[in-house]
Scaffold this active site. Structure first.
Site, short mmCIF file in Angstrom:
data_model
loop_
_atom_site.label_atom_id
_atom_site.label_comp_id
_atom_site.label_asym_id
_atom_site.label_seq_id
_atom_site.Cartn_x
_atom_site.Cartn_y
_atom_site.Cartn_z
N ARG A 190 0.86 -1.19 0.00
CA ARG A 190 0.00 0.00 0.00
C ARG A 190 0.89 1.24 0.00
O ARG A 190 1.98 1.26 0.61
CB ARG A 190 -0.90 0.03 1.26
CG ARG A 190 -2.12 -0.89 1.18
CD ARG A 190 -3.13 -0.45 0.12
NE ARG A 190 -4.30 -1.29 0.02
CZ ARG A 190 -4.48 -2.28 -0.85
NH1 ARG A 190 -3.53 -2.59 -1.70
NH2 ARG A 190 -5.61 -2.96 -0.89
N HIS A 214 -1.50 -0.03 -9.88
CA HIS A 214 -2.18 -0.93 -8.94
C HIS A 214 -2.71 -2.18 -9.64
O HIS A 214 -3.90 -2.47 -9.63
CB HIS A 214 -3.33 -0.20 -8.21
CG HIS A 214 -3.70 -0.88 -6.92
ND1 HIS A 214 -4.07 -0.19 -5.79
CD2 HIS A 214 -3.76 -2.19 -6.58
CE1 HIS A 214 -4.34 -1.06 -4.82
NE2 HIS A 214 -4.15 -2.28 -5.29
#
Ligand code: NDP
Length: 310
Positions: free
Chosen positions: A225, A273
């Protein structure tokens, strides 16, 4: 009684998941209704993407559990209106994809593949990479994904270390745990892979201090993250040569703004992502299994510990 299952994610996901979910639920012989519009007070389970418009769970009076579609739960774990158990996604397809991504990018940097791809300039380069056994790869986060990646890297010959919150043993991996041991896990590492969840305790775990513990010229891979990295510290470390390259899949703001320095830094690879995605077929089987467990009075698998945030 028919079990009412609300699918709360966008249209695109509904198209991908509807048929696999129906197949998986049919295989469990459950009497169910699955849909995107069910009167809130009748809903038993919610299959959930934290980015969906549903943010207030209070009208769901009968709700038994929320089944997250993704592994990361930072977008829902602090939701005070959620009073029922929350399960995160553990999916063999997602794990396989992450293992492929982490091993692929580790090998890319280990072998110095970029030097040849970007070096088609007539120079006969003499670079010989070390063997994998002479490279230390530290994985911060030795959970479902970190452990699978660590085992795969070990199989390729790397000298693998892992770090978790609680003590762990994984064959072939040198395991560290707790705040006191994070520095030891990173000391002189050649490659660091971030596979931690985003919680108040993991934010900025890669900072000026921890970056300086790595071997000079180390590589950073972040499929975890964005907030795990202090971006200014990483940019400074790239500038100084302490870090040779960072391959980043996740960011504090997504999509990464067009004017962000990462885009224009040739020591950074920006990936949108896409390290690994939940795969509808296998993920649907996990969701159906959890609904069946809950209906049989068993505890859900992959329950989120909301106090610890993951
Ligand atoms: P897990 O919950 O299985 O593993 C999390 C790991 O982090 C555990 O080893 C845990 O320790 C460790 N950890 C958590 N907090 C701390 C802490 N304070 N100090 C030390 N260690 C800590 O998660 P997954 O492996 O399934 O997923 C990891 C993350 O990967 C997800 O949270 C998500 O953010 C990210 N992800 C990214 C994807 C992408 O496409 N980019 C796709 C899927 C996931 P312990 O073992 O002791 O609990």
């Amino acid at each position: 009684m028919t079990i009412k299952i609300l699918f709360s994610a966008n249209n695109e996901n509904w198209k991908r998941y509807k048929a696999p979910l129906q197949d998986a639920l049919d295989n469990k012989s459950l009497d169910y209704e699955l849909g995107r519009t069910i009167t809130p007070c009748e809903v038993d389970y919610i299959i959930y993407a934290p980015s969906s418009s549903l943010q207030d769970f209070s009208p769901y009076a009968k709700l038994k559990a929320v089944l997250n579609l993704w592994a990361g739960v930072e977008g829902v774990t602090n939701n005070k209106t959620l009073k029922v158990p929350l399960a995160r996604m553990v999916d063999s397809g997602l794990t396989d994809g992450m293992v492929e991504w982490v091993t692929g990018h580790t090998l890319r940097h280990h072998l110095g593949i970029d030097k040849h791809i970007h070096g088609q300039d007539g120079i006969w380069r003499s670079y010989v990479p070390p063997l994998a056994k002479d490279r230390i790869v530290t994985i911060l986060g030795l959970g479902t994904l970190g452990t699978a990646c660590g085992i795969a890297l070990k199989r390729l010959g790397f000298n693998v270390r892992g770090w978790s919150r609680r003590e762990k043993r994984v064959d072939g991996i040198i395991c560290f745990y707790g705040d006191d041991q994070v520095d030891s896990s990173l000391m002189d590492a050649d490659i660091v892979v971030l596979l931690l969840p985003d919680t108040p305790l993991t934010q900025n775990i890669l900072n000026q201090h921890t970056l300086n513990l790595l071997k000079r010229g180390a590589f950073v891979l972040n499929p975890g993250r964005g907030p795990l990295i202090d971006d200014d510290a990483l940019l400074a470390a790239l500038d100084s040569g302490q870090i040779e390259h960072a391959t980043l899949d996740v960011f504090r703001i997504e999509p990464l703004p067009q004017n962000h320095q990462y885009w224009s830094n040739n020591k950074v690879t920006v990936i949108p992502h896409k390290a690994s995605e939940t795969r509808p077929k296998t993920a649907s089987q996990v969701i159906a299994m959890n609904i069946e467990r809950a209906e049989n009075g068993q505890e859900l698998l992959y329950l989120v510990d909301r106090e610890n945030g993951y």
